[in-house]
Design an enzyme around this catalytic site. Structure first.
Site, mmCIF file in Angstrom:
data_model
loop_
_atom_site.group_PDB
_atom_site.id
_atom_site.type_symbol
_atom_site.label_atom_id
_atom_site.label_comp_id
_atom_site.label_asym_id
_atom_site.label_seq_id
_atom_site.Cartn_x
_atom_site.Cartn_y
_atom_site.Cartn_z
ATOM 1 N N CYS A 13 0.807 -1.216 0.000
ATOM 2 C CA CYS A 13 0.000 0.000 0.000
ATOM 3 C C CYS A 13 0.836 1.260 0.000
ATOM 4 O O CYS A 13 2.030 1.236 0.286
ATOM 5 C CB CYS A 13 -0.897 0.044 1.233
ATOM 6 S SG CYS A 13 -1.984 -1.370 1.365
ATOM 7 N N GLY A 39 0.320 0.178 -5.138
ATOM 8 C CA GLY A 39 -0.945 -0.552 -5.088
ATOM 9 C C GLY A 39 -1.866 -0.079 -6.183
ATOM 10 O O GLY A 39 -2.113 1.116 -6.316
ATOM 11 N N ASN A 114 -0.151 1.274 5.785
ATOM 12 C CA ASN A 114 0.760 0.520 4.920
ATOM 13 C C ASN A 114 1.574 -0.404 5.802
ATOM 14 O O ASN A 114 2.196 0.055 6.761
ATOM 15 C CB ASN A 114 1.673 1.481 4.150
ATOM 16 C CG ASN A 114 2.755 0.770 3.346
ATOM 17 O OD1 ASN A 114 3.840 1.295 3.170
ATOM 18 N ND2 ASN A 114 2.483 -0.415 2.856
ATOM 19 N N GLY A 115 1.579 -1.694 5.451
ATOM 20 C CA GLY A 115 2.316 -2.684 6.242
ATOM 21 C C GLY A 115 1.382 -3.803 6.644
ATOM 22 O O GLY A 115 0.198 -3.793 6.286
ATOM 23 N N TYR A 254 13.215 -3.067 -4.896
ATOM 24 C CA TYR A 254 12.138 -3.220 -5.861
ATOM 25 C C TYR A 254 10.964 -2.263 -5.705
ATOM 26 O O TYR A 254 10.430 -1.748 -6.678
ATOM 27 C CB TYR A 254 11.581 -4.658 -5.798
ATOM 28 C CG TYR A 254 10.251 -4.801 -6.492
ATOM 29 C CD1 TYR A 254 10.181 -4.830 -7.886
ATOM 30 C CD2 TYR A 254 9.063 -4.850 -5.773
ATOM 31 C CE1 TYR A 254 8.964 -4.918 -8.532
ATOM 32 C CE2 TYR A 254 7.834 -4.934 -6.419
ATOM 33 C CZ TYR A 254 7.794 -4.971 -7.797
ATOM 34 O OH TYR A 254 6.593 -5.038 -8.441
#
Ligand code: AMP
Length: 470
Positions: A13, A39, A114-115, A254
């Site tokens: 996210c 996302g 996020n996570g 990445y």
């Protein structure tokens, strides 16, 4: 059943928030647009106009769902937060789209995360047993439930109370009727930065979102820090015992956008250094270096510059298909690779080719591309990967498959080389990876990053998740 045991609490996210400015939701839309690489499944915005909260959450791309006219009329107010989401197979439900919003006794509370939390199941079980009703299968919902049930009086104390119960990776952006709040977990696994747009504070997963709206970068939110933004200014709270930060190394390899700045350098710089280091460690004789676009481009530039082997765009990427990971089944994913990449024969025919990509996960992309390159007339195809083999799954917010689908976890180098069909396959060493990150060496006591995908050393206990995945 308390809750679906096999719920997968996995998200990749991006989060964004802005305080006290005209057109807050338009700026949030732009911010989310630049975080779209984090996302692509859906996006949402919650705004506050001084009286009421407004929420729009849609499946699909930001650009397809949020247009200027609608945003301004449906999401009024001077403060807004937003979220882009990508989940794994089976969890692609509209109710899981964030930010989540709840009307608490103390007022409205919106949260974008996020996570991944690692103790969701046990907390959720307790909550359900004591009467909580869950609307989603997302780990983030337990944050709202815990805040709602906290006996503390003030919202910040309720939040701290909650943070002391949850474990895992979290960068949060929270909106209440008076505050914009940013939180980073004690290890700082996922990123969160603070910016400023003409005096209005901004929170975002990456600096590329600040650039997008013309905001200045101020600083990173520290690991274990809560930042509280109100009309009266900004306050930093550090409720945890300070521990060394362990950001996820895969953000640099990445995940993050190449133009984002992490630790004073662009992500591109790190990726190029990974490619240079790969060339230092592997002396391959070849005619051309070809990136697997887009993920391998920066590393291939570094490899080519260091090895002095010419860089050529031998693979062309179509920009009209999403990430291959987005496809739920392996058959469609394989087809997706073909849709996504085609060979530029002129750079490849009769050449010894070194293909470069940033990582191998399942091996689908690599084997398709090696085959395509041979079919286009390459004499030899070598494949260089600018990180070590991914031997372990991620449970902190990056979607990687389980052990049995991770090619490097299942196969020896020899077998992997055969599976991908290359003449040789080579990976960057872990030491080389740390060097490219600007570290002299990996600190074995407390590594500078969380590198669990390569080493299996998980800084936050994952026993509960492994038990559920069994
Ligand atoms: P695979 O085909 O499964 O081996 O995936 C490798 C490709 O996916 C590489 O080109 C990577 O850049 C990309 N990749 C690596 N990790 C992820 C991830 N967590 N989500 C989406 N794509 C990824």
């Amino acid at each position: 059943m308390y809750c679906k045991i096999n719920d997968k609490f996995k998200d990749e996210c991006g989060v964004f928030g802005i305080f006290g400015t005209k057109e807050a939701s338009v700026l949030t839309t732009l911010g989310l647009h630049s975080l779209q690489h984090r996302g692509q499944e859906g996006a949402g915005i919650v705004s506050f106009d001084g009286k009421a909260f407004h929420s729009v959450r849609k499946q699909g791309l930001v650009g397809d769902n949020f247009n200027n006219k609608d945003i301004l009329s449906n999401l009024p107010g001077k403060t807004a937060i937003g979220h882009v989401r990508y989940s794994t197979t089976g969890e692609s439900k509209p109710e899981n789209l964030q930010p989540f919003f709840a009307n608490l006794a103390i007022g409205g509370f919106a949260c974008a995360h996020n996570g991944n939390l690692t103790n969701t199941y046990s907390i959720k079980k307790q909550l359900v047993e004591s009467g909580s009703i869950f609307q989603t299968s997302s780990d983030t919902e337990i944050i709202l439930q815990l805040v709602a049930r906290s006996k503390k009086k003030k919202i910040i104390d309720k939040l701290i109370d909650t943070l002391q119960q949850i474990k895992g990776a979290y960068s949060l952006v929270i909106l209440t009727n008076k505050k914009l709040i940013g939180v980073r977990d004690p290890f700082g696994i996922r990123p969160l930065v603070l910016g400023n747009k003409n005096g209005s504070p901004v929170l975002a997963s990456e600096t590329c979102a600040l650039d997008m709206i013309g905001a200045k970068y101020v600083r990173d939110i520290e690991n274990g820090e809560i930042i509280v933004i109100t009309e009266d200014g900004m306050k930093s709270i550090k409720p945890f015992k300070k521990i060394p930060e362990r950001p996820c190394i895969f953000e640099r390899i990445y995940f993050a956008s190449p133009d984002s700045i992490i630790g004073n350098k662009t992500v591109y710089t790190y990726r190029k250094a990974l490619g240079e280091q790969l060339a230092i460690e592997n002396n391959i004789i070849a005619d051309v270096v070809v990136p697997i676009p887009d993920s391998g481009v920066s590393a291939a530039i570094g490899f080519s510059q260091n090895s002095k082997i010419p860089f050529e765009l031998g693979i062309i990427r179509s920009h009209y298909v999403g990430r291959t990971f987005i496809e739920p089944s392996q058959t469609i994913r394989q087809f997706g690779v073909k849709l996504k990449h085609s060979v530029n024969r002129s750079c490849i025919e009769n050449k010894k080719v070194i293909l470069i990509d940033d990582s191998i996960v399942r091996g689908t992309t690599a084997s398709k591309i090696v085959k395509m390159v041979y079919e286009a007339g390459a004499k030899e195809v070598h494949l260089g990967i600018s990180c070590p083999p991914i031997l372990h799954p991620d449970f902190y917010g990056i979607d990687t498959p389980n052990y049995n689908q991770l090619i490097a976890s299942q196969s020896s180098l020899k077998k992997m080389t055969k599976l991908v069909g290359a003449k040789s396959l080579f990976f960057l060493s872990l030491d080389g990876t740390y060097k490219a990150m600007g570290c002299e060496k990996r600190n074995s006591e407390t590594p500078q990053f969380t590198d669990h995908c390569f080493t299996g050393e998980y800084p936050i206990d994952i026993a509960e998740i492994l038990k559920l995945n069994r």
